[in-house]
Design a protein around this motif. Structure first.
Motif, mmCIF file in Angstrom:
data_model
loop_
_atom_site.group_PDB
_atom_site.id
_atom_site.type_symbol
_atom_site.label_atom_id
_atom_site.label_comp_id
_atom_site.label_asym_id
_atom_site.label_seq_id
_atom_site.Cartn_x
_atom_site.Cartn_y
_atom_site.Cartn_z
ATOM 1 N N VAL A 1 0.973 -0.879 0.346
ATOM 2 C CA VAL A 1 -0.179 -0.165 -0.733
ATOM 3 C C VAL A 1 0.454 0.872 0.672
ATOM 4 O O VAL A 1 1.221 1.503 0.977
ATOM 5 N N ARG A 2 1.415 1.874 -1.544
ATOM 6 C CA ARG A 2 2.365 2.932 -1.515
ATOM 7 C C ARG A 2 1.835 3.368 -0.318
ATOM 8 O O ARG A 2 0.779 3.923 -0.485
ATOM 9 N N GLY A 3 2.750 4.575 0.038
ATOM 10 C CA GLY A 3 2.404 5.851 0.792
ATOM 11 C C GLY A 3 2.019 5.130 2.365
ATOM 12 O O GLY A 3 1.434 6.317 3.225
ATOM 13 N N ALA A 4 2.223 4.136 2.374
ATOM 14 C CA ALA A 4 1.139 3.991 4.221
ATOM 15 C C ALA A 4 2.627 3.170 5.262
ATOM 16 O O ALA A 4 2.215 2.790 5.815
ATOM 17 N N GLY A 5 3.286 3.912 4.988
ATOM 18 C CA GLY A 5 4.528 3.672 5.943
ATOM 19 C C GLY A 5 4.568 4.221 6.961
ATOM 20 O O GLY A 5 4.393 5.386 7.157
ATOM 21 N N PHE A 6 4.328 3.691 7.995
ATOM 22 C CA PHE A 6 4.805 4.571 9.630
ATOM 23 C C PHE A 6 5.986 4.432 9.989
ATOM 24 O O PHE A 6 6.168 4.602 11.322
ATOM 25 N N GLY A 7 7.211 4.178 10.382
ATOM 26 C CA GLY A 7 8.427 3.566 10.714
ATOM 27 C C GLY A 7 8.232 2.027 10.764
ATOM 28 O O GLY A 7 7.209 1.677 11.670
ATOM 29 N N LEU A 8 9.197 1.893 11.762
ATOM 30 C CA LEU A 8 9.119 0.942 13.019
ATOM 31 C C LEU A 8 8.085 0.775 13.572
ATOM 32 O O LEU A 8 7.852 -0.706 13.527
ATOM 33 N N GLY B 1 1.077 -4.608 12.153
ATOM 34 C CA GLY B 1 1.565 -5.747 11.811
ATOM 35 C C GLY B 1 0.613 -6.403 12.692
ATOM 36 O O GLY B 1 0.165 -7.894 12.226
ATOM 37 N N ILE B 2 1.139 -5.915 14.210
ATOM 38 C CA ILE B 2 0.012 -6.948 15.139
ATOM 39 C C ILE B 2 -1.184 -6.869 15.461
ATOM 40 O O ILE B 2 -2.028 -7.603 15.003
ATOM 41 N N ILE B 3 -0.979 -5.789 14.791
ATOM 42 C CA ILE B 3 -2.504 -5.483 15.222
ATOM 43 C C ILE B 3 -3.549 -5.348 13.503
ATOM 44 O O ILE B 3 -4.583 -6.844 13.883
ATOM 45 N N GLY B 4 -2.347 -5.909 12.260
ATOM 46 C CA GLY B 4 -2.753 -6.720 11.061
ATOM 47 C C GLY B 4 -3.282 -8.388 11.618
ATOM 48 O O GLY B 4 -4.045 -8.933 10.566
ATOM 49 N N ALA B 5 -2.116 -8.719 12.624
ATOM 50 C CA ALA B 5 -2.179 -10.477 12.698
ATOM 51 C C ALA B 5 -3.780 -10.781 13.026
ATOM 52 O O ALA B 5 -4.233 -11.997 13.658
ATOM 53 N N LEU B 6 -4.629 -9.396 14.235
ATOM 54 C CA LEU B 6 -4.759 -10.074 15.170
ATOM 55 C C LEU B 6 -6.624 -9.753 14.119
ATOM 56 O O LEU B 6 -7.106 -10.835 14.170
ATOM 57 N N VAL B 7 -6.348 -9.123 12.849
ATOM 58 C CA VAL B 7 -7.760 -8.527 12.231
ATOM 59 C C VAL B 7 -7.706 -10.304 11.377
ATOM 60 O O VAL B 7 -8.395 -10.695 10.914
ATOM 61 N N THR C 1 0.458 -9.942 7.021
ATOM 62 C CA THR C 1 0.796 -8.849 5.838
ATOM 63 C C THR C 1 -0.860 -9.195 5.196
ATOM 64 O O THR C 1 -1.136 -6.898 4.828
ATOM 65 N N ILE C 2 -1.545 -9.973 5.694
ATOM 66 C CA ILE C 2 -3.543 -9.719 4.872
ATOM 67 C C ILE C 2 -3.310 -8.870 5.461
ATOM 68 O O ILE C 2 -4.512 -7.863 5.055
ATOM 69 N N GLY C 3 -3.431 -9.449 6.620
ATOM 70 C CA GLY C 3 -4.104 -8.056 7.968
ATOM 71 C C GLY C 3 -3.698 -6.909 7.641
ATOM 72 O O GLY C 3 -5.351 -5.634 7.872
ATOM 73 N N ALA C 4 -2.837 -6.142 7.658
ATOM 74 C CA ALA C 4 -1.873 -5.234 7.564
ATOM 75 C C ALA C 4 -2.399 -4.058 6.445
ATOM 76 O O ALA C 4 -2.469 -2.909 6.699
ATOM 77 N N VAL C 5 -2.174 -5.149 5.034
ATOM 78 C CA VAL C 5 -3.146 -4.909 4.073
ATOM 79 C C VAL C 5 -4.339 -4.040 4.197
ATOM 80 O O VAL C 5 -4.493 -2.708 4.346
ATOM 81 N N ILE C 6 -5.171 -4.525 5.099
ATOM 82 C CA ILE C 6 -6.270 -4.592 4.783
ATOM 83 C C ILE C 6 -6.611 -3.486 5.846
ATOM 84 O O ILE C 6 -7.621 -2.592 5.480
ATOM 85 N N VAL C 7 -5.585 -3.521 7.174
ATOM 86 C CA VAL C 7 -5.733 -2.068 7.721
ATOM 87 C C VAL C 7 -5.157 -1.483 7.445
ATOM 88 O O VAL C 7 -5.592 0.508 7.819
ATOM 89 N N LEU C 8 -4.210 -1.112 6.535
ATOM 90 C CA LEU C 8 -3.163 0.506 5.891
ATOM 91 C C LEU C 8 -4.843 1.082 4.881
ATOM 92 O O LEU C 8 -5.173 1.607 4.612
ATOM 93 N N VAL C 9 -5.519 -0.222 4.163
ATOM 94 C CA VAL C 9 -6.874 0.553 3.646
ATOM 95 C C VAL C 9 -7.699 0.752 3.792
ATOM 96 O O VAL C 9 -8.019 2.215 4.050
ATOM 97 N N ILE C 10 -8.070 0.308 5.172
ATOM 98 C CA ILE C 10 -9.253 1.486 5.743
ATOM 99 C C ILE C 10 -8.719 2.100 6.222
ATOM 100 O O ILE C 10 -9.492 3.544 6.508
ATOM 101 N N LEU C 11 -7.127 2.614 7.261
ATOM 102 C CA LEU C 11 -6.704 3.944 7.064
ATOM 103 C C LEU C 11 -6.883 5.196 6.505
ATOM 104 O O LEU C 11 -6.554 6.062 6.349
ATOM 105 N N SER C 12 -6.106 4.919 4.867
ATOM 106 C CA SER C 12 -6.214 5.589 3.841
ATOM 107 C C SER C 12 -7.659 5.588 3.288
ATOM 108 O O SER C 12 -7.755 7.064 3.315
ATOM 109 N N VAL C 13 -8.814 5.300 3.166
ATOM 110 C CA VAL C 13 -9.952 5.235 3.009
ATOM 111 C C VAL C 13 -10.741 6.490 4.253
ATOM 112 O O VAL C 13 -11.029 7.703 3.428
ATOM 113 N N ILE C 14 -9.961 6.143 5.453
ATOM 114 C CA ILE C 14 -10.493 7.751 6.214
ATOM 115 C C ILE C 14 -9.485 8.088 6.247
ATOM 116 O O ILE C 14 -10.587 9.504 6.622
#
Length: 81
Positions: A21-28, A35-41, A65-78
């Protein structure tokens, strides 16, 4: 899973999701959190969809990673709204 393993898997999954998800990096720290929230999702969503990838550390990274992509897409939409 140990705390260190969760942090490493979260960091890898968050970084991979940030690359997908380009432009969605948040640092370490942000990548670890995403990643942890994505794992839970993913641990909640994927079994409900009937998706099972086996059992290994690689599966954990892929699921997170699949969960994190879902989380980042939702954050991008918001953010755009």
């Amino acid at each position: 899973m140990g705390i260190i393993a969760a942090l490493v898997i979260g960091a890898i999954a968050g970084w991979l999701a940030g690359q997908i998800v380009r432009g969605a990096g948040f640092g370490l720290i942000g990548n670890i959190v995403v990643g942890i929230i994505g794992a839970l999702v993913a641990s909640w969503l994927l079994p409900r969809l009937g998706i099972s990838l086996g059992s290994s550390a690689i599966r954990d990274v892929i699921n997170a990673t699949i969960g994190a992509v879902i989380v980042l897409v939702i954050l991008s939409v918001i953010r755009r709204a």
